[in-house]
Design a protein around this motif. Structure first.
Motif, PDB file in Angstrom:
ATOM      1  N   SER A 174     -14.844 -33.725 -78.553  1.00  0.00           N
ATOM      2  CA  SER A 174     -15.697 -33.064 -78.271  1.00  0.00           C
ATOM      3  C   SER A 174     -16.800 -33.123 -76.937  1.00  0.00           C
ATOM      4  CB  SER A 174     -17.141 -34.393 -79.100  1.00  0.00           C
ATOM      5  OG  SER A 174     -18.605 -34.104 -79.521  1.00  0.00           O
ATOM      6  N   THR A 175     -16.744 -32.406 -76.530  1.00  0.00           N
ATOM      7  CA  THR A 175     -16.866 -31.019 -75.036  1.00  0.00           C
ATOM      8  C   THR A 175     -19.426 -31.852 -74.891  1.00  0.00           C
ATOM      9  OG1 THR A 175     -15.661 -29.561 -74.811  1.00  0.00           O
ATOM     10  CG2 THR A 175     -16.978 -30.478 -73.356  1.00  0.00           C
ATOM     11  N   GLU A 176     -19.815 -31.838 -76.056  1.00  0.00           N
ATOM     12  CA  GLU A 176     -21.029 -32.004 -76.095  1.00  0.00           C
ATOM     13  C   GLU A 176     -21.788 -33.852 -75.944  1.00  0.00           C
ATOM     14  OE1 GLU A 176     -23.268 -30.019 -79.796  1.00  0.00           O
ATOM     15  OE2 GLU A 176     -22.618 -27.984 -78.541  1.00  0.00           O
ATOM     16  N   LEU A 177     -20.474 -34.458 -77.041  1.00  0.00           N
ATOM     17  CA  LEU A 177     -20.839 -36.036 -77.012  1.00  0.00           C
ATOM     18  C   LEU A 177     -20.052 -36.186 -75.395  1.00  0.00           C
ATOM     19  CD1 LEU A 177     -21.118 -38.547 -78.664  1.00  0.00           C
ATOM     20  CD2 LEU A 177     -19.345 -38.674 -79.185  1.00  0.00           C
ATOM     21  N   ARG A 178     -19.339 -36.078 -75.059  1.00  0.00           N
ATOM     22  CA  ARG A 178     -19.120 -36.364 -74.108  1.00  0.00           C
ATOM     23  C   ARG A 178     -19.657 -36.087 -72.461  1.00  0.00           C
ATOM     24  NH1 ARG A 178     -16.273 -35.563 -68.763  1.00  0.00           N
ATOM     25  NH2 ARG A 178     -15.112 -37.488 -68.334  1.00  0.00           N
ATOM     26  N   ALA A 179     -20.489 -35.330 -72.614  1.00  0.00           N
ATOM     27  CA  ALA A 179     -21.540 -34.924 -71.469  1.00  0.00           C
ATOM     28  C   ALA A 179     -22.478 -35.498 -71.966  1.00  0.00           C
ATOM     29  CB  ALA A 179     -21.509 -33.610 -72.055  1.00  0.00           C
ATOM     30  N   ALA A 180     -22.989 -35.202 -73.112  1.00  0.00           N
ATOM     31  CA  ALA A 180     -24.508 -36.001 -73.177  1.00  0.00           C
ATOM     32  C   ALA A 180     -23.694 -37.887 -72.013  1.00  0.00           C
ATOM     33  CB  ALA A 180     -24.653 -36.620 -74.513  1.00  0.00           C
ATOM     34  N   LEU A 181     -22.864 -38.507 -73.112  1.00  0.00           N
ATOM     35  CA  LEU A 181     -22.835 -39.953 -72.402  1.00  0.00           C
ATOM     36  C   LEU A 181     -22.686 -40.177 -71.042  1.00  0.00           C
ATOM     37  CD1 LEU A 181     -19.782 -40.871 -75.682  1.00  0.00           C
ATOM     38  CD2 LEU A 181     -22.085 -41.447 -75.539  1.00  0.00           C
ATOM     39  N   THR A 182     -21.745 -38.794 -70.533  1.00  0.00           N
ATOM     40  CA  THR A 182     -21.107 -39.064 -68.862  1.00  0.00           C
ATOM     41  C   THR A 182     -22.618 -38.701 -68.028  1.00  0.00           C
ATOM     42  OG1 THR A 182     -20.177 -37.162 -69.190  1.00  0.00           O
ATOM     43  CG2 THR A 182     -19.556 -39.221 -69.595  1.00  0.00           C
ATOM     44  N   SER A 183     -23.549 -38.043 -68.717  1.00  0.00           N
ATOM     45  CA  SER A 183     -24.564 -37.319 -68.000  1.00  0.00           C
ATOM     46  C   SER A 183     -24.785 -38.665 -66.700  1.00  0.00           C
ATOM     47  CB  SER A 183     -25.776 -36.569 -68.993  1.00  0.00           C
ATOM     48  OG  SER A 183     -26.851 -36.545 -67.873  1.00  0.00           O
ATOM     49  N   ARG A 184     -25.351 -37.842 -65.500  1.00  0.00           N
ATOM     50  CA  ARG A 184     -26.101 -38.268 -64.989  1.00  0.00           C
ATOM     51  C   ARG A 184     -27.490 -38.553 -64.345  1.00  0.00           C
ATOM     52  NH1 ARG A 184     -22.627 -37.391 -59.285  1.00  0.00           N
ATOM     53  NH2 ARG A 184     -20.115 -38.135 -59.708  1.00  0.00           N
ATOM     54  N   THR A 185     -27.725 -37.424 -65.674  1.00  0.00           N
ATOM     55  CA  THR A 185     -29.320 -36.597 -65.429  1.00  0.00           C
ATOM     56  C   THR A 185     -29.972 -38.230 -66.499  1.00  0.00           C
ATOM     57  OG1 THR A 185     -29.063 -35.440 -66.560  1.00  0.00           O
ATOM     58  CG2 THR A 185     -29.089 -35.479 -64.312  1.00  0.00           C
TER      59      THR A 185
END
Length: 271
Positions: free
Chosen positions: A134-145
């Protein structure tokens, strides 16, 4: 870690094992307190430099640690941290890495004491697969913001009530305080640490179709014989796997007819 740091960590792990063998020590509480000390020393660069300064006597550093953490965490945790700063560390950051390792070890020990270590191992593996897919989940969990609170809430919605409490704590700490690691690398490290609780090696098995219980038992036994130690199988299904099955043990990958390859290797080992 190298040299002095590796030796210090090995001694500290033995100390944690000895402490958690006692019913008077709450392994989950120890994990939480060690994680809190980890977070503090990760933020306070000057403090960790003072506590690892090789020019300062070990007892002086232990006394400082006692003053800093006494009353903030349990006496057991304070004594453990004091022991750690008495040791020599190759570089200041190694102390923080060791504290994090011990916090994770304590959480895995709590799961082991509750008879849930296998569940935690499997949940860490499955969560890693979910993140990878899940690209979206990974992005949410690793977001710097995104803040720690937002990531914690997301993980709570994903894991709360669905995973072991130790799994949730381990993953939450990793996501909210990655300390420069990728999420995938952190999850892999946790899986290896979980396997080490029973001196086992993790074999990631990807098959074209789900394996039967009998197949899993035979594969586990064959791999244990081949590698000379007990194996924990993390199972995944991917219809596109060539040859029907793929086994990865550390950096070694075996593709194709695993049964024939293992039988051949076993025969060669038997002479």
């Amino acid at each position: 870690m190298n040299g002095a740091s590796r030796e210090a960590l090995a001694a500290a792990r033995e100390r944690v094992d000895a402490l958690t063998d006692s019913t008077s020590v709450d392994a989950a509480q120890l994990a939480d307190e060690l994680a809190a000390v980890t977070a503090l020393l990760d933020r306070e660069v000057s403090l960790r430099r003072v506590l690892t300064d090789p020019a300062q006597p070990g007892e002086a550093k232990a006394e400082l640690a006692g003053r800093l953490f006494g009353g903030q965490v349990s006496g057991t945790t304070t004594e453990l941290v004091s022991d750690l700063v008495r040791s020599r560390w190759s570089q200041p950051r190694d102390l923080v890495d060791a504290l994090e390792d011990l916090a994770n070890t304590a959480d895995l020990t709590a799961a082991q004491q509750a008879g849930a270590l296998d569940d935690v191992e499997d949940e860490l593996f499955r969560f890693g697969r979910i993140v990878t897919s899940s690209t979206e989940l990974r992005a949410a969990l690793t977001s710097r913001t995104a803040g720690k609170a937002a990531k914690g809430e997301l993980l709570s919605s994903l894991l709360g009530g669905r995973a072991n409490a130790a799994t949730e704590r381990l993953v939450t700490r990793l996501v909210t305080a990655p300390r420069g690691r990728s999420l995938e690398a952190g999850l892999e490290s946790l899986s290896k640490l979980a396997a080490a609780r029973r001196d086992r090696t993790v074999a990631v098995v990807t098959s074209a179709v789900p394996l039967s219980d009998g197949q899993k038992q035979r594969l586990g036994a064959a791999l244990a014989k081949l590698y000379g130690r007990q194996m924990h199988l993390n199972l995944d299904v991917d219809p596109e796997v060539l040859g029907g099955i793929r086994v990865q043990v550390g950096d070694e990958v075996i593709n194709g007819s695993i049964a024939d390859r293992i039988e051949d290797a076993s025969r060669r080992m038997a002479g």
